[in-house]
Write a protein that holds these residues in place. Structure first.
Motif, PDB file in Angstrom:
ATOM      1  N   SER A  37       0.316   8.671   7.271  1.00  0.00           N
ATOM      2  CA  SER A  37       1.293   7.826   6.610  1.00  0.00           C
ATOM      3  C   SER A  37       1.563   6.624   7.508  1.00  0.00           C
ATOM      4  N   PHE A  39       3.148   3.046   8.773  1.00  0.00           N
ATOM      5  CA  PHE A  39       4.479   2.452   8.757  1.00  0.00           C
ATOM      6  C   PHE A  39       4.352   0.944   8.567  1.00  0.00           C
ATOM      7  N   VAL A  56       2.624   5.552   2.300  1.00  0.00           N
ATOM      8  CA  VAL A  56       3.033   4.784   3.478  1.00  0.00           C
ATOM      9  C   VAL A  56       4.531   4.950   3.682  1.00  0.00           C
ATOM     10  N   ARG A  57       5.011   4.436   4.795  1.00  0.00           N
ATOM     11  CA  ARG A  57       6.444   4.378   5.083  1.00  0.00           C
ATOM     12  C   ARG A  57       6.844   2.918   5.179  1.00  0.00           C
ATOM     13  N   GLY A  59      10.018   0.546   6.413  1.00  0.00           N
ATOM     14  CA  GLY A  59      11.246   0.567   7.194  1.00  0.00           C
ATOM     15  C   GLY A  59      11.894  -0.785   7.252  1.00  0.00           C
ATOM     16  N   TYR A  92      14.116   4.792  -5.999  1.00  0.00           N
ATOM     17  CA  TYR A  92      14.165   6.171  -5.528  1.00  0.00           C
ATOM     18  C   TYR A  92      14.945   7.018  -6.528  1.00  0.00           C
ATOM     19  N   VAL A 107      14.258   4.250   6.214  1.00  0.00           N
ATOM     20  CA  VAL A 107      12.811   4.435   6.169  1.00  0.00           C
ATOM     21  C   VAL A 107      12.527   5.135   4.850  1.00  0.00           C
ATOM     22  N   ALA A 108      11.746   4.493   4.000  1.00  0.00           N
ATOM     23  CA  ALA A 108      11.396   5.052   2.696  1.00  0.00           C
ATOM     24  C   ALA A 108       9.943   5.510   2.745  1.00  0.00           C
ATOM     25  N   GLU A 109       9.717   6.752   2.355  1.00  0.00           N
ATOM     26  CA  GLU A 109       8.358   7.296   2.292  1.00  0.00           C
ATOM     27  C   GLU A 109       7.929   7.296   0.832  1.00  0.00           C
ATOM     28  N   ALA A 120       9.798   5.336  -3.770  1.00  0.00           N
ATOM     29  CA  ALA A 120      10.017   6.242  -2.652  1.00  0.00           C
ATOM     30  C   ALA A 120      10.135   7.684  -3.131  1.00  0.00           C
ATOM     31  N   ASN A 122      11.000   9.936  -0.624  1.00  0.00           N
ATOM     32  CA  ASN A 122      11.950  10.444   0.354  1.00  0.00           C
ATOM     33  C   ASN A 122      12.607   9.262   1.061  1.00  0.00           C
TER      34      ASN A 122
END
Length: 156
Positions: A37, A39, A56-57, A59, A92, A107-109, A120, A122
């Motif tokens: 993943s 960033f 991806v993440r 931030g 989300y 931080v959105a996953e 997102a 998470n």
């Protein structure tokens, strides 16, 4: 054909073990290649977006005034901003963390969808170094230390 000397048998065994170890490592790397993943900061996502659907993440900071709750009461839309005022829209659906508020770090996953919205799966809310738990707000350092000591007495 003569049998190998014990010295050569050990050498052969070490070589076979090394080959097996390298092979296992290569297989693990190959299997995990899509699980990584990456960033991204908002400006990086704007300039060089990941492929649609790639995990991806993202931030950055939740832009003040951008948080909107949808009619279903579970889905939220907001903007994540970066250092240079880059803005990435995020959607989300789920329960947001307690520390998630406008103007805070997040931080959105998830993955970027084809229309440019980051969906997102998470959310991880970040707090600054001045964070104080609600239970300890308004207490002096001495009072907070005493409370922490009292809560750990029964755990020993």
């Amino acid at each position: 054909m003569k049998a190998f000397k014990p010295k050569h048998q050990r050498l052969l065994l070490v070589i076979v073990a090394l080959i097996a170890l390298i092979g296992a490592a290569l297989l693990a790397i190959y299997a995990l290649r899509n699980q990584a993943s990456y960033f991204y900061l908002p400006e990086q996502m704007r300039d060089d977006p990941p492929a649609a659907g790639q995990a991806v993440r993202l931030g950055g900071m939740v832009e003040p005034g951008s948080l909107k709750t949808q009619a279903d009461g579970v889905t939220i839309d907001f903007m994540v901003t970066g250092r240079d005022a880059s803005r990435i829209p995020v959607r989300y659906a789920g329960i947001v963390p307690d520390l998630f508020v406008e103007g805070s770090g997040v931080v959105a996953e998830g993955a970027l969808n084809p229309d440019g919205v980051f969906v997102a799966d998470n959310l991880l809310a970040k707090h600054d170094e001045n964070y104080v738990p609600r239970e300890l707000e308004g207490m002096s350092e001495h009072q907070a230390a005493r409370m922490a000591e009292e809560t750990t007495v029964g755990l020993e």
